[in-house]
Design an enzyme around this catalytic site. Structure first.
Site, PDB file in Angstrom:
ATOM      1  N   CYS A  96       0.810  -1.242   0.000  1.00  0.00           N
ATOM      2  CA  CYS A  96       0.000   0.000   0.000  1.00  0.00           C
ATOM      3  C   CYS A  96       0.829   1.272   0.000  1.00  0.00           C
ATOM      4  CB  CYS A  96      -0.937   0.016   1.205  1.00  0.00           C
ATOM      5  SG  CYS A  96      -2.093  -1.349   1.210  1.00  0.00           S
TER       6      CYS A  96
ATOM      7  N   ASN B  32     -10.106   0.435   0.216  1.00  0.00           N
ATOM      8  CA  ASN B  32      -8.641   0.436   0.244  1.00  0.00           C
ATOM      9  C   ASN B  32      -8.118   0.003  -1.124  1.00  0.00           C
ATOM     10  OD1 ASN B  32      -5.928  -0.001   0.636  1.00  0.00           O
ATOM     11  ND2 ASN B  32      -6.155  -1.308   2.437  1.00  0.00           N
TER      12      ASN B  32
ATOM     13  N   HIS C  13      -3.193   7.225   3.604  1.00  0.00           N
ATOM     14  CA  HIS C  13      -3.623   5.935   3.051  1.00  0.00           C
ATOM     15  C   HIS C  13      -5.022   5.648   3.593  1.00  0.00           C
ATOM     16  CE1 HIS C  13      -3.764   1.952   1.614  1.00  0.00           C
ATOM     17  NE2 HIS C  13      -3.527   1.350   2.752  1.00  0.00           N
TER      18      HIS C  13
HETATM   19  N1  ACO Z   1     -18.869  -8.910   7.872  1.00  0.00           N
HETATM   20  C1  ACO Z   1     -19.362  -9.305   9.059  1.00  0.00           C
HETATM   21  N2  ACO Z   1     -18.582  -9.743  10.058  1.00  0.00           N
HETATM   22  C2  ACO Z   1     -17.254  -9.796   9.835  1.00  0.00           C
HETATM   23  C3  ACO Z   1     -16.681  -9.412   8.621  1.00  0.00           C
HETATM   24  C4  ACO Z   1     -17.540  -8.960   7.615  1.00  0.00           C
HETATM   25  N3  ACO Z   1     -17.080  -8.567   6.400  1.00  0.00           N
HETATM   26  N4  ACO Z   1     -15.341  -9.572   8.693  1.00  0.00           N
HETATM   27  C5  ACO Z   1     -15.070 -10.038   9.910  1.00  0.00           C
HETATM   28  N5  ACO Z   1     -16.215 -10.185  10.608  1.00  0.00           N
HETATM   29  C6  ACO Z   1     -16.385 -10.671  11.950  1.00  0.00           C
HETATM   30  C7  ACO Z   1     -15.288 -11.642  12.335  1.00  0.00           C
HETATM   31  O1  ACO Z   1     -15.624 -12.953  11.952  1.00  0.00           O
HETATM   32  C8  ACO Z   1     -15.280 -11.484  13.826  1.00  0.00           C
HETATM   33  O2  ACO Z   1     -16.350 -12.201  14.383  1.00  0.00           O
HETATM   34  P1  ACO Z   1     -16.172 -12.939  15.813  1.00  0.00           P
HETATM   35  O3  ACO Z   1     -15.889 -11.851  16.784  1.00  0.00           O
HETATM   36  O4  ACO Z   1     -17.498 -13.615  15.998  1.00  0.00           O
HETATM   37  O5  ACO Z   1     -15.038 -13.887  15.629  1.00  0.00           O
HETATM   38  C9  ACO Z   1     -15.534 -10.019  13.991  1.00  0.00           C
HETATM   39  O6  ACO Z   1     -16.240  -9.575  12.853  1.00  0.00           O
HETATM   40  C10 ACO Z   1     -14.232  -9.244  14.074  1.00  0.00           C
HETATM   41  O7  ACO Z   1     -14.544  -8.048  14.583  1.00  0.00           O
HETATM   42  P2  ACO Z   1     -13.402  -7.115  15.130  1.00  0.00           P
HETATM   43  O8  ACO Z   1     -12.142  -7.863  15.392  1.00  0.00           O
HETATM   44  O9  ACO Z   1     -13.966  -6.317  16.244  1.00  0.00           O
HETATM   45  O10 ACO Z   1     -13.173  -6.217  13.893  1.00  0.00           O
HETATM   46  P3  ACO Z   1     -12.311  -4.931  13.874  1.00  0.00           P
HETATM   47  O11 ACO Z   1     -13.026  -3.847  14.587  1.00  0.00           O
HETATM   48  O12 ACO Z   1     -10.896  -5.200  14.258  1.00  0.00           O
HETATM   49  O13 ACO Z   1     -12.324  -4.601  12.343  1.00  0.00           O
HETATM   50  C11 ACO Z   1     -10.983  -4.755  10.388  1.00  0.00           C
HETATM   51  C12 ACO Z   1     -11.785  -5.519  11.453  1.00  0.00           C
HETATM   52  C13 ACO Z   1     -11.927  -3.851   9.648  1.00  0.00           C
HETATM   53  C14 ACO Z   1     -10.344  -5.748   9.455  1.00  0.00           C
HETATM   54  C15 ACO Z   1      -9.895  -3.900  11.096  1.00  0.00           C
HETATM   55  O14 ACO Z   1      -9.181  -4.693  11.987  1.00  0.00           O
HETATM   56  C16 ACO Z   1      -8.951  -3.277  10.121  1.00  0.00           C
HETATM   57  O15 ACO Z   1      -9.308  -2.427   9.339  1.00  0.00           O
HETATM   58  N6  ACO Z   1      -7.661  -3.639  10.176  1.00  0.00           N
HETATM   59  C17 ACO Z   1      -6.675  -3.085   9.276  1.00  0.00           C
HETATM   60  C18 ACO Z   1      -6.656  -3.869   8.053  1.00  0.00           C
HETATM   61  C19 ACO Z   1      -6.033  -3.165   6.907  1.00  0.00           C
HETATM   62  O16 ACO Z   1      -6.276  -2.052   6.650  1.00  0.00           O
HETATM   63  N7  ACO Z   1      -5.212  -3.839   6.176  1.00  0.00           N
HETATM   64  C20 ACO Z   1      -4.639  -3.252   5.031  1.00  0.00           C
HETATM   65  C21 ACO Z   1      -3.340  -3.761   4.939  1.00  0.00           C
HETATM   66  S1  ACO Z   1      -2.410  -2.790   3.909  1.00  0.00           S
HETATM   67  C22 ACO Z   1      -1.908  -3.577   2.518  1.00  0.00           C
HETATM   68  O17 ACO Z   1      -0.789  -3.449   2.189  1.00  0.00           O
HETATM   69  C23 ACO Z   1      -2.801  -4.434   1.711  1.00  0.00           C
END
Ligand code: ACO
Length: 374
Positions: free
Chosen positions: A111, A279, A249
């Site tokens: 990214c 993203n 970003h």
């Molecule tokens: N729809 C519904 N539920 C979902 C989804 C979805 N799309 N995705 C995950 N869940 C569920 C999971 O199964 C989990 O359920 P559980 O608690 O029953 O196990 C729960 O939601 C997870 O919730 P949280 O951990 O509270 O989610 P969080 O608030 O951490 O948000 C997210 C998750 C959006 C992925 C966040 O952690 C994030 O944005 N992280 C950064 C990721 C990122 O930006 N990566 C880019 C990398 S850069 C690159 O180079 C590509």
């Protein structure tokens, strides 16, 4: 001293739009979860390759700068989605735009690829190696997305933008940057199935599965970008009060809010595209910059902070001083070929075309632990 001013900008967004409702037709997800956790409502899906988007964006940036492609000395193609491994993608853009005397480099830091490419072009201009550069941030993630994995499939989109960077006597362009890599966290984001390490292991290109520790990436990204932002401001002798605009970003609205607030800048100074585009990895910063210019949010002489992070986990923050000109010198009618498919049609085509690695290899990509030793 020679500086490296940003004199042209242009974006190329594919038209097909994938909404949260579209995603919930094949994933166990919903609009409320996606909006509340990420701030995303829709993202784009490309019907053409990454280098085709890059070609149009580069032509638009050159028209904006009033620069002939024949006068380009350098093309840096920042991306982790290359059309092919060999030849590189920058050479394809070079041929397509007619930049016959340019050097052409691909640069992949996920990214952060656009900003690392901007640093590369700036350094080569400052040291006199080149005078005129095109820097591209492009991503065509949909072909290698793990579409059955709701943890990642809702987060990403396709898109592209490019800038022209030119030698200048004025103190413009990148004033300073802080670059780094949190390699101890590199296991938090991995696309399994792409790359030579998978050859002769029963895997074909396209058999992709993603390792993705969202919460850990979230924490490391916030800490890393806040540290990088403070470091680059200290390096350049400016404070948060001096920042006119933040172009971050766009991985998650909550990450942006945490980074910007902890860096001491109010949210009304932030350019946001995450709601409309998700993203787009390397493309998020240049697309947001191009849209900030289109919307008149970049004023002459503005000081712009650009923090970013990506797989690796690479991290950076750049400080850019804008020049006097905030409007294009020219335009071009270059455009993508027409698209007749909906985003869902394109995605469903990719999904049905994907070979299921579990069926093919009998063990599945996640069990191929050899890769973790790398
Ligand atoms: N729809 C519904 N539920 C979902 C989804 C979805 N799309 N995705 C995950 N869940 C569920 C999971 O199964 C989990 O359920 P559980 O608690 O029953 O196990 C729960 O939601 C997870 O919730 P949280 O951990 O509270 O989610 P969080 O608030 O951490 O948000 C997210 C998750 C959006 C992925 C966040 O952690 C994030 O944005 N992280 C950064 C990721 C990122 O930006 N990566 C880019 C990398 S850069 C690159 O180079 C590509």
């Amino acid at each position: 001293m020679t500086h490296a001013a940003i004199t042209g900008w242009g974006k190329c967004m594919p038209p097909a739009t994938l909404t949260n409702a579209d995603l919930s037709t094949f994933l166990d997800t919903n609009d409320e979860w996606i909006v509340s956790r990420t701030g995303m409502k829709e993202r784009r899906v490309s019907h053409v390759t990454a280098s085709e988007m890059a070609t149009i964006a580069a032509k638009r940036a050159l028209a904006c700068a009033g620069l002939d492609a024949k006068d380009v000395d350098l093309i840096v193609y920042g991306s982790c989605s290359n059309d092919e491994q060999v030849p590189n993608s920058a050479s394809g853009v070079q041929a397509a735009i007619g930049a016959t005397k340019a050097a052409s480099i691909d640069l992949n830091t996920a990214c952060t690829s656009f900003l690392y490419s901007l640093s590369t072009a700036t350094a080569m201009i400052r040291t006199g190696v080149v005078k005129n550069a095109v820097v591209i941030g492009v991503e065509w993630i949909s072909p290698f997305m793990d579409w059955e994995n709701r943890n990642v499939a809702v987060l990403f989109g396709d898109g592209c933008a490019a800038v022209v960077v030119q030698a200048s006597d004025k103190q413009e362009g990148v004033l300073g940057e802080q670059l780094g890599c949190l390699a101890d966290a590199r296991q938090t984001l991995r696309v399994r199935g792409m790359g030579t390490a998978y050859v002769n292991r029963g895997i074909t290109m396209g058999d992709t599965e993603w390792d993705f520790d969202g919460p850990e990436i979230f924490k490391r990204a916030v800490t890393g970008m806040v540290q990088a932002s403070h470091a680059v401001m200290a390096k350049c002798g400016v404070t948060a009060d001096d920042i006119d605009l933040v172009v971050p970003h766009q991985a998650n609205l909550r990450i942006i809010e945490a980074v910007v607030t902890r860096s001491g800048v109010p949210m009304d100074k932030v350019m946001l595209t995450v709601e409309r585009y998700g993203n787009m990895s390397a493309a998020t910063v240049p697309v947001a910059l191009a849209e900030a210019l289109e919307e008149g949010r970049v004023k002459p002489g503005a000081l712009i902070l650009m923090p970013a992070f990506g797989a690796g986990l690479t991290v950076c923050a750049h400080l850019v001083r804008w020049g006097d000109r905030v409007t294009p010198l020219g335009t071009t009618d270059a455009d993508l070929p027409a698209n007749k498919k909906t985003a869902l049609d394109i995605i469903n085509g990719i999904r049905s075309g994907k070979t299921n690695a579990k069926e093919r290899s009998g063990e599945g990509l996640r069990n191929l632990r050899f890769i973790e030793a790398l």
